[in-house]
Design a protein around this motif. Structure first.
Motif, PDB file in Angstrom:
ATOM      1  N   ALA A  96       0.824  -1.203   0.000  1.00 43.33           N
ATOM      2  CA  ALA A  96       0.000   0.000   0.000  1.00 43.33           C
ATOM      3  C   ALA A  96       0.859   1.255   0.000  1.00 43.33           C
ATOM      4  O   ALA A  96       0.570   2.226  -0.721  1.00 43.33           O
ATOM      5  CB  ALA A  96      -0.937  -0.003   1.211  1.00 43.33           C
ATOM      6  N   GLU A  97       1.943   1.238   0.774  1.00 42.31           N
ATOM      7  CA  GLU A  97       2.818   2.406   0.834  1.00 42.31           C
ATOM      8  C   GLU A  97       3.566   2.610  -0.483  1.00 42.31           C
ATOM      9  O   GLU A  97       3.771   3.747  -0.924  1.00 42.31           O
ATOM     10  CB  GLU A  97       3.812   2.248   1.982  1.00 42.31           C
ATOM     11  CG  GLU A  97       3.200   2.286   3.377  1.00 42.31           C
ATOM     12  CD  GLU A  97       2.612   0.942   3.811  1.00 42.31           C
ATOM     13  OE1 GLU A  97       2.056   0.880   4.912  1.00 42.31           O
ATOM     14  OE2 GLU A  97       2.725  -0.047   3.044  1.00 42.31           O
ATOM     15  N   ALA A  98       3.987   1.511  -1.122  1.00 45.45           N
ATOM     16  CA  ALA A  98       4.661   1.627  -2.415  1.00 45.45           C
ATOM     17  C   ALA A  98       3.716   2.198  -3.472  1.00 45.45           C
ATOM     18  O   ALA A  98       4.103   3.046  -4.284  1.00 45.45           O
ATOM     19  CB  ALA A  98       5.189   0.264  -2.854  1.00 45.45           C
ATOM     20  N   LEU A  99       2.469   1.730  -3.464  1.00 46.64           N
ATOM     21  CA  LEU A  99       1.480   2.264  -4.405  1.00 46.64           C
ATOM     22  C   LEU A  99       1.281   3.761  -4.202  1.00 46.64           C
ATOM     23  O   LEU A  99       1.257   4.532  -5.169  1.00 46.64           O
ATOM     24  CB  LEU A  99       0.144   1.542  -4.214  1.00 46.64           C
ATOM     25  CG  LEU A  99      -0.050   0.219  -4.938  1.00 46.64           C
ATOM     26  CD1 LEU A  99      -1.352  -0.427  -4.478  1.00 46.64           C
ATOM     27  CD2 LEU A  99      -0.060   0.422  -6.441  1.00 46.64           C
ATOM     28  N   ALA A 100       1.136   4.171  -2.955  1.00 43.82           N
ATOM     29  CA  ALA A 100       0.909   5.586  -2.668  1.00 43.82           C
ATOM     30  C   ALA A 100       2.097   6.426  -3.123  1.00 43.82           C
ATOM     31  O   ALA A 100       1.923   7.510  -3.715  1.00 43.82           O
ATOM     32  CB  ALA A 100       0.641   5.780  -1.180  1.00 43.82           C
ATOM     33  N   ALA A 101       3.313   5.938  -2.873  1.00 40.64           N
ATOM     34  CA  ALA A 101       4.505   6.696  -3.251  1.00 40.64           C
ATOM     35  C   ALA A 101       4.627   6.823  -4.761  1.00 40.64           C
ATOM     36  O   ALA A 101       4.969   7.893  -5.286  1.00 40.64           O
ATOM     37  CB  ALA A 101       5.754   6.023  -2.670  1.00 40.64           C
ATOM     38  N   LEU A 102       4.332   5.758  -5.497  1.00 44.61           N
ATOM     39  CA  LEU A 102       4.455   5.797  -6.949  1.00 44.61           C
ATOM     40  C   LEU A 102       3.344   6.617  -7.589  1.00 44.61           C
ATOM     41  O   LEU A 102       3.575   7.351  -8.553  1.00 44.61           O
ATOM     42  CB  LEU A 102       4.455   4.375  -7.511  1.00 44.61           C
ATOM     43  CG  LEU A 102       5.720   3.572  -7.192  1.00 44.61           C
ATOM     44  CD1 LEU A 102       5.548   2.112  -7.574  1.00 44.61           C
ATOM     45  CD2 LEU A 102       6.930   4.163  -7.909  1.00 44.61           C
ATOM     46  N   GLU A 103       2.120   6.525  -7.044  1.00 41.31           N
ATOM     47  CA  GLU A 103       1.026   7.325  -7.593  1.00 41.31           C
ATOM     48  C   GLU A 103       1.228   8.812  -7.332  1.00 41.31           C
ATOM     49  O   GLU A 103       0.717   9.644  -8.078  1.00 41.31           O
ATOM     50  CB  GLU A 103      -0.305   6.859  -7.004  1.00 41.31           C
ATOM     51  CG  GLU A 103      -0.799   5.549  -7.579  1.00 41.31           C
ATOM     52  CD  GLU A 103      -2.229   5.246  -7.186  1.00 41.31           C
ATOM     53  OE1 GLU A 103      -3.132   5.405  -8.028  1.00 41.31           O
ATOM     54  OE2 GLU A 103      -2.437   4.858  -6.016  1.00 41.31           O
ATOM     55  N   ALA A 104       1.978   9.160  -6.280  1.00 38.79           N
ATOM     56  CA  ALA A 104       2.275  10.566  -6.025  1.00 38.79           C
ATOM     57  C   ALA A 104       3.207  11.126  -7.096  1.00 38.79           C
ATOM     58  O   ALA A 104       3.173  12.318  -7.408  1.00 38.79           O
ATOM     59  CB  ALA A 104       2.908  10.727  -4.650  1.00 38.79           C
ATOM     60  N   VAL A 105       4.036  10.236  -7.693  1.00 40.64           N
ATOM     61  CA  VAL A 105       4.963  10.668  -8.736  1.00 40.64           C
ATOM     62  C   VAL A 105       4.328  10.564 -10.116  1.00 40.64           C
ATOM     63  O   VAL A 105       4.511  11.439 -10.969  1.00 40.64           O
ATOM     64  CB  VAL A 105       6.260   9.822  -8.679  1.00 40.64           C
ATOM     65  CG1 VAL A 105       7.222  10.232  -9.790  1.00 40.64           C
ATOM     66  CG2 VAL A 105       6.927   9.968  -7.323  1.00 40.64           C
ATOM     67  N   VAL A 106       3.573   9.480 -10.345  1.00 36.99           N
ATOM     68  CA  VAL A 106       2.955   9.219 -11.647  1.00 36.99           C
ATOM     69  C   VAL A 106       1.459   9.032 -11.438  1.00 36.99           C
ATOM     70  O   VAL A 106       1.010   7.932 -11.109  1.00 36.99           O
ATOM     71  CB  VAL A 106       3.546   7.955 -12.314  1.00 36.99           C
ATOM     72  CG1 VAL A 106       3.014   7.801 -13.729  1.00 36.99           C
ATOM     73  CG2 VAL A 106       5.059   8.004 -12.317  1.00 36.99           C
TER      74      VAL A 106
END
Length: 349
Positions: A329-339
């Motif tokens: 969940a944290e990886a998804l949030a971090a990547l969606e913040a960039v892309v």
């Protein structure tokens, strides 16, 4: 509601096939197959289309589940189940009192599942039986019911970990179970994301790397570091990003250094996720090198956001300045913040 889910409240009514399957943690097709192939159906037959299972019928199927979980071929397990032979006793769990030795403490699978969700028991049983049909059905159902993130975090990953612990404590006895389960999890992840419709690529921005024309700089690149072959965590991250419309390029296991650098140069990703399961494969110099890569015209140079993913980057292998999300969940949030996601886009493998 299907015929198998019909509930008979009349006198003498028993459990339906669907109810029995849910109680045992197997697919209804598995229950029907055991009935058809091995004669493990209900002792009494009622009128109409609906099969009814009494407690004695269910107990026989429970013996079948327990016996197949020990590695017996289904035909031999069925013969013993019909004869009323109990499954072999499992070693007692640590702790005082007779309760520690009861098979129920290991959910009758021989695997230490602890307080995991009930769906874990069904997955574990199907994996131990090497039952492909049941396993595919259960995986698809848990992803559909709970979504990718919850299904992975609370059901699939705990089951994989339990199988891994069983393998480690039993030599090579259960290696085929881990491979079988991992293969079917990988297939379920690929099936759960529909193919994206074709999108006309936009012209590349001036100075952008070749191949980056479809939303320049708005792509996630995922790869295992050299020497790392554990791809499932990246596969679920790939599926979850694609489900959200985030363009992602997945390069799989053990991508060589030169190939990783070349892929970053060719695609110009906004973010790069590097997976390392073990500290022996995590490479701080490699992560720092990728994070320092640049492209674009002078005065508007760009660099990728690099995420270090997996337990290998913990402790002394942590890279200063680079995020290390602790979970999916944290990886998804971090990547969606960039892309940010775009529903027109899909996964590129």
């Amino acid at each position: 509601m299907s015929d198998d889910d019909h509930v008979d409240d009349g006198p003498g009514g028993g459990l339906t096939t669907g109810e029995v399957a849910r109680r045992l943690g197997v697919a209804p097709t598995t229950v029907r197959s055991w009935d058809r192939r091995y004669g493990l159906g209900p002792d009494a037959h009622t009128g109409g289309r609906h099969r009814r299972w009494t407690p004695a019928d269910v107990a026989r199927l429970e013996r079948m589940c327990a016996l197949t979980a020990t590695g017996l071929p289904p035909a031999e397990a069925a013969r013993l189940a019909r004869a009323g032979t109990p499954p072999p006793k499992t070693a007692p769990l640590p702790g005082p009192g007779p309760r520690a030795a009861r098979p129920r403490d290991r959910n009758r699978t021989g695997l230490r599942l602890g307080g995991a969700r009930r769906e874990c028991r069904g997955l574990a049983r199907a994996a131990l039986r090497l039952d492909a049909v049941a396993l595919d059905g259960l995986l698809s159902a848990v992803i559909a019911d709970h979504g990718l993130v919850t299904a992975w975090t609370e059901v699939i990953m705990p089951t994989l970990q339990a199988v891994g612990r069983k393998w480690e404590s039993s030599g090579e006895k259960y290696v085929e179970v881990e491979h079988f389960l991992s293969w079917h999890v990988s297939g379920a992840l690929r099936r759960c994301v529909p193919a994206a419709p074709p999108v006309s690529p936009a012209p590349p921005a001036p100075g952008a790397p070749p191949g980056s024309g479809d939303r320049p700089g708005a792509t996630v690149l995922l790869a295992c570091v050299p020497g790392e072959n554990h791809t499932l965590p990246l596969e679920v991250l790939t599926a979850a990003l694609a489900e959200r419309g985030v363009p992602v390029r997945m390069f799989g296991a053990a991508l060589p250094v030169e190939a990783l650098v070349g892929a970053v140069r060719r695609t110009g990703p906004a973010a790069v996720g590097l997976w390392a399961q073990s500290r022996t494969t995590a490479s701080r110099p490699l992560a720092q090198h990728v994070a320092a890569m640049e492209w674009g015209v002078r005065g508007a140079r760009r660099q990728p956001a690099v995420l270090t993913l997996g337990p290998g980057w913990a402790g002394g292998q942590a890279v200063p300045g680079l995020p290390r999300p602790p979970g999916l969940a944290e990886a998804l949030a971090a990547l969606e913040a960039v892309v940010p996601g775009d529903p027109r886009q899909g996964v590129t493998r």
